[in-house]
Design an enzyme around this catalytic site. Structure first.
Site, PDB file in Angstrom:
ATOM      1  N   HIS A 106      -0.508  -4.360  -4.684  1.00 41.69           N
ATOM      2  CA  HIS A 106      -1.128  -2.933  -5.070  1.00 41.69           C
ATOM      3  C   HIS A 106      -0.935  -2.689  -6.558  1.00 41.69           C
ATOM      4  CE1 HIS A 106       0.416   1.011  -6.333  1.00 41.69           C
ATOM      5  NE2 HIS A 106      -0.632   1.507  -6.022  1.00 41.69           N
ATOM      6  N   ASN A 108      -1.796   0.244  -9.784  1.00 40.95           N
ATOM      7  CA  ASN A 108      -2.174   1.457 -10.142  1.00 40.95           C
ATOM      8  C   ASN A 108      -1.742   1.782 -11.534  1.00 40.95           C
ATOM      9  OD1 ASN A 108      -1.447   4.618 -10.713  1.00 40.95           O
ATOM     10  ND2 ASN A 108      -3.174   4.450  -9.472  1.00 40.95           N
ATOM     11  N   ARG A 259     -11.491  12.653  -2.700  1.00 38.44           N
ATOM     12  CA  ARG A 259     -12.295  12.115  -1.799  1.00 38.44           C
ATOM     13  C   ARG A 259     -11.456  11.254  -0.693  1.00 38.44           C
ATOM     14  NH1 ARG A 259     -15.896   7.287  -1.802  1.00 38.44           N
ATOM     15  NH2 ARG A 259     -18.001   7.854  -0.866  1.00 38.44           N
TER      16      ARG A 259
END
EC number: 1.3.3.3
Length: 305
Positions: A106, A108, A259
């Site tokens: 991961h 970010n 979303r």
């Protein structure tokens, strides 16, 4: 060019670079791109690669979104900003490899700005990367942390230790009493000096490529069978639990009316749970427990040399 636009341009270029590397390594599948707009403001581009030779699913999204009321998950550490207008951009990825011997990962990296009456009142960087192996190799874990340490070095002697510790403390499944994986770096609320903080964000984003893809190259041809596949799917369940219960980015996205398709794309395509599962003592599966707690991997490797 505004500071926000500079960050935005870096992040879109980073998404492109990572996608190119993934497609080259996979050699079979390609990313499909979905451009989307958010009713409340902003939008993004979500890219997804599925059913590849190396990656069962690789999702990487860029977003640039804004709103009129900062949601609780973003203001919990800054209560004075509750209700402020905001704009945020970031790149987030989760890769679920096919081979159980290749770790899930991961990344970010994000930038956040808050405004009142048209004036910026706060802005900060956040992000990091972490590694979640199912059949860990010490060589891979040490490599991962060496890259993290080296990219942190220009930013002070304490940067790696502090952001490694933050990662160890953040990526914890408290109800399971275990970490999500072997850690990495995590930071938030970085707001002292824009240029220096932006340099660090770029070091983290660029460093991810050096940290992760050599591991993929080493492990993706490792033979495996049904037993290893079943354990991989079982351990993916822990990944789902963390993302839905604790992940700040997931909570922010859902609370801000984001979303859902893009927010939940981090979840693995296949996963299983098993009641009362315990690996056989002494097995490769049982060995994983020794890795799911904070450890000073670089010091341990130094002692062993």
């Amino acid at each position: 060019m505004s500071d926000f636009d500079r960050v935005r341009d870096y992040l879109t270029a980073l998404q492109d670079r990572i996608c190119n590397v993934v497609e080259t390594i996979d050699g079979q599948s390609h990313f499909h791109e979905d451009h989307w707009q958010r009713t409340e403001g902003g939008g993004g581009r979500t890219r997804l690669l599925r059913d590849g030779a190396v990656f069962e699913q690789a999702a990487i999204g860029f977003s640039d979104v804004c709103g009129t009321h900062l949601p609780p998950s973003a203001s919990v550490r800054r209560p004075e900003l509750a209700g402020a207008n905001w704009r945020a951009c970031g790149v987030s990825l989760v890769f679920h490899p096919k081979n159980p011997f290749v770790p899930t990962t991961h990344l970010n990296v994000r930038y956040f700005r808050a405004e009142r009456e048209g004036k910026q009142v706060a802005a900060w960087f956040g992000g990091g990367f972490d590694l979640t192996p199912f059949y860990p190799f010490d060589e891979d874990v040490v490599h991962w942390h060496r890259v993290a340490r080296d990219l942190c070095a220009p930013f002070g002697d304490e940067r790696y230790a502090a952001h490694k510790r933050w990662c160890d403390e953040y990526f914890v499944l408290r109800h399971r009493n275990e970490t999500r994986g072997v850690g990495g770096l995590f930071f938030d609320d970085l707001d002292k000096d824009f240029e220096r903080d932006f340099d660090y964000q770029r070091a983290v984003g660029d460093g991810f490529l050096d940290a992760y893809f050599p591991i993929v190259t080493r492990r993706h041809d490792t033979p495996y069978g049904d037993r290893e596949r079943a354990f991989q799917l079982y351990r993916r369940g822990r990944y789902v639990e963390f993302n839905l219960l604790f992940d700040r980015g997931t909570l922010f996205g859902l609370q801000s009316g984001g979303r859902a398709e893009s927010i939940l794309i981090s979840l693995p395509p296949l996963v299983r749970w098993e009641y009362g599962y315990h690996p056989l003592p002494g097995s490769a599966e049982a060995r994983l427990a020794d890795y799911l707690l904070p450890r000073d991997w670089l010091e341990e490797s130094r002692i062993c040399e």
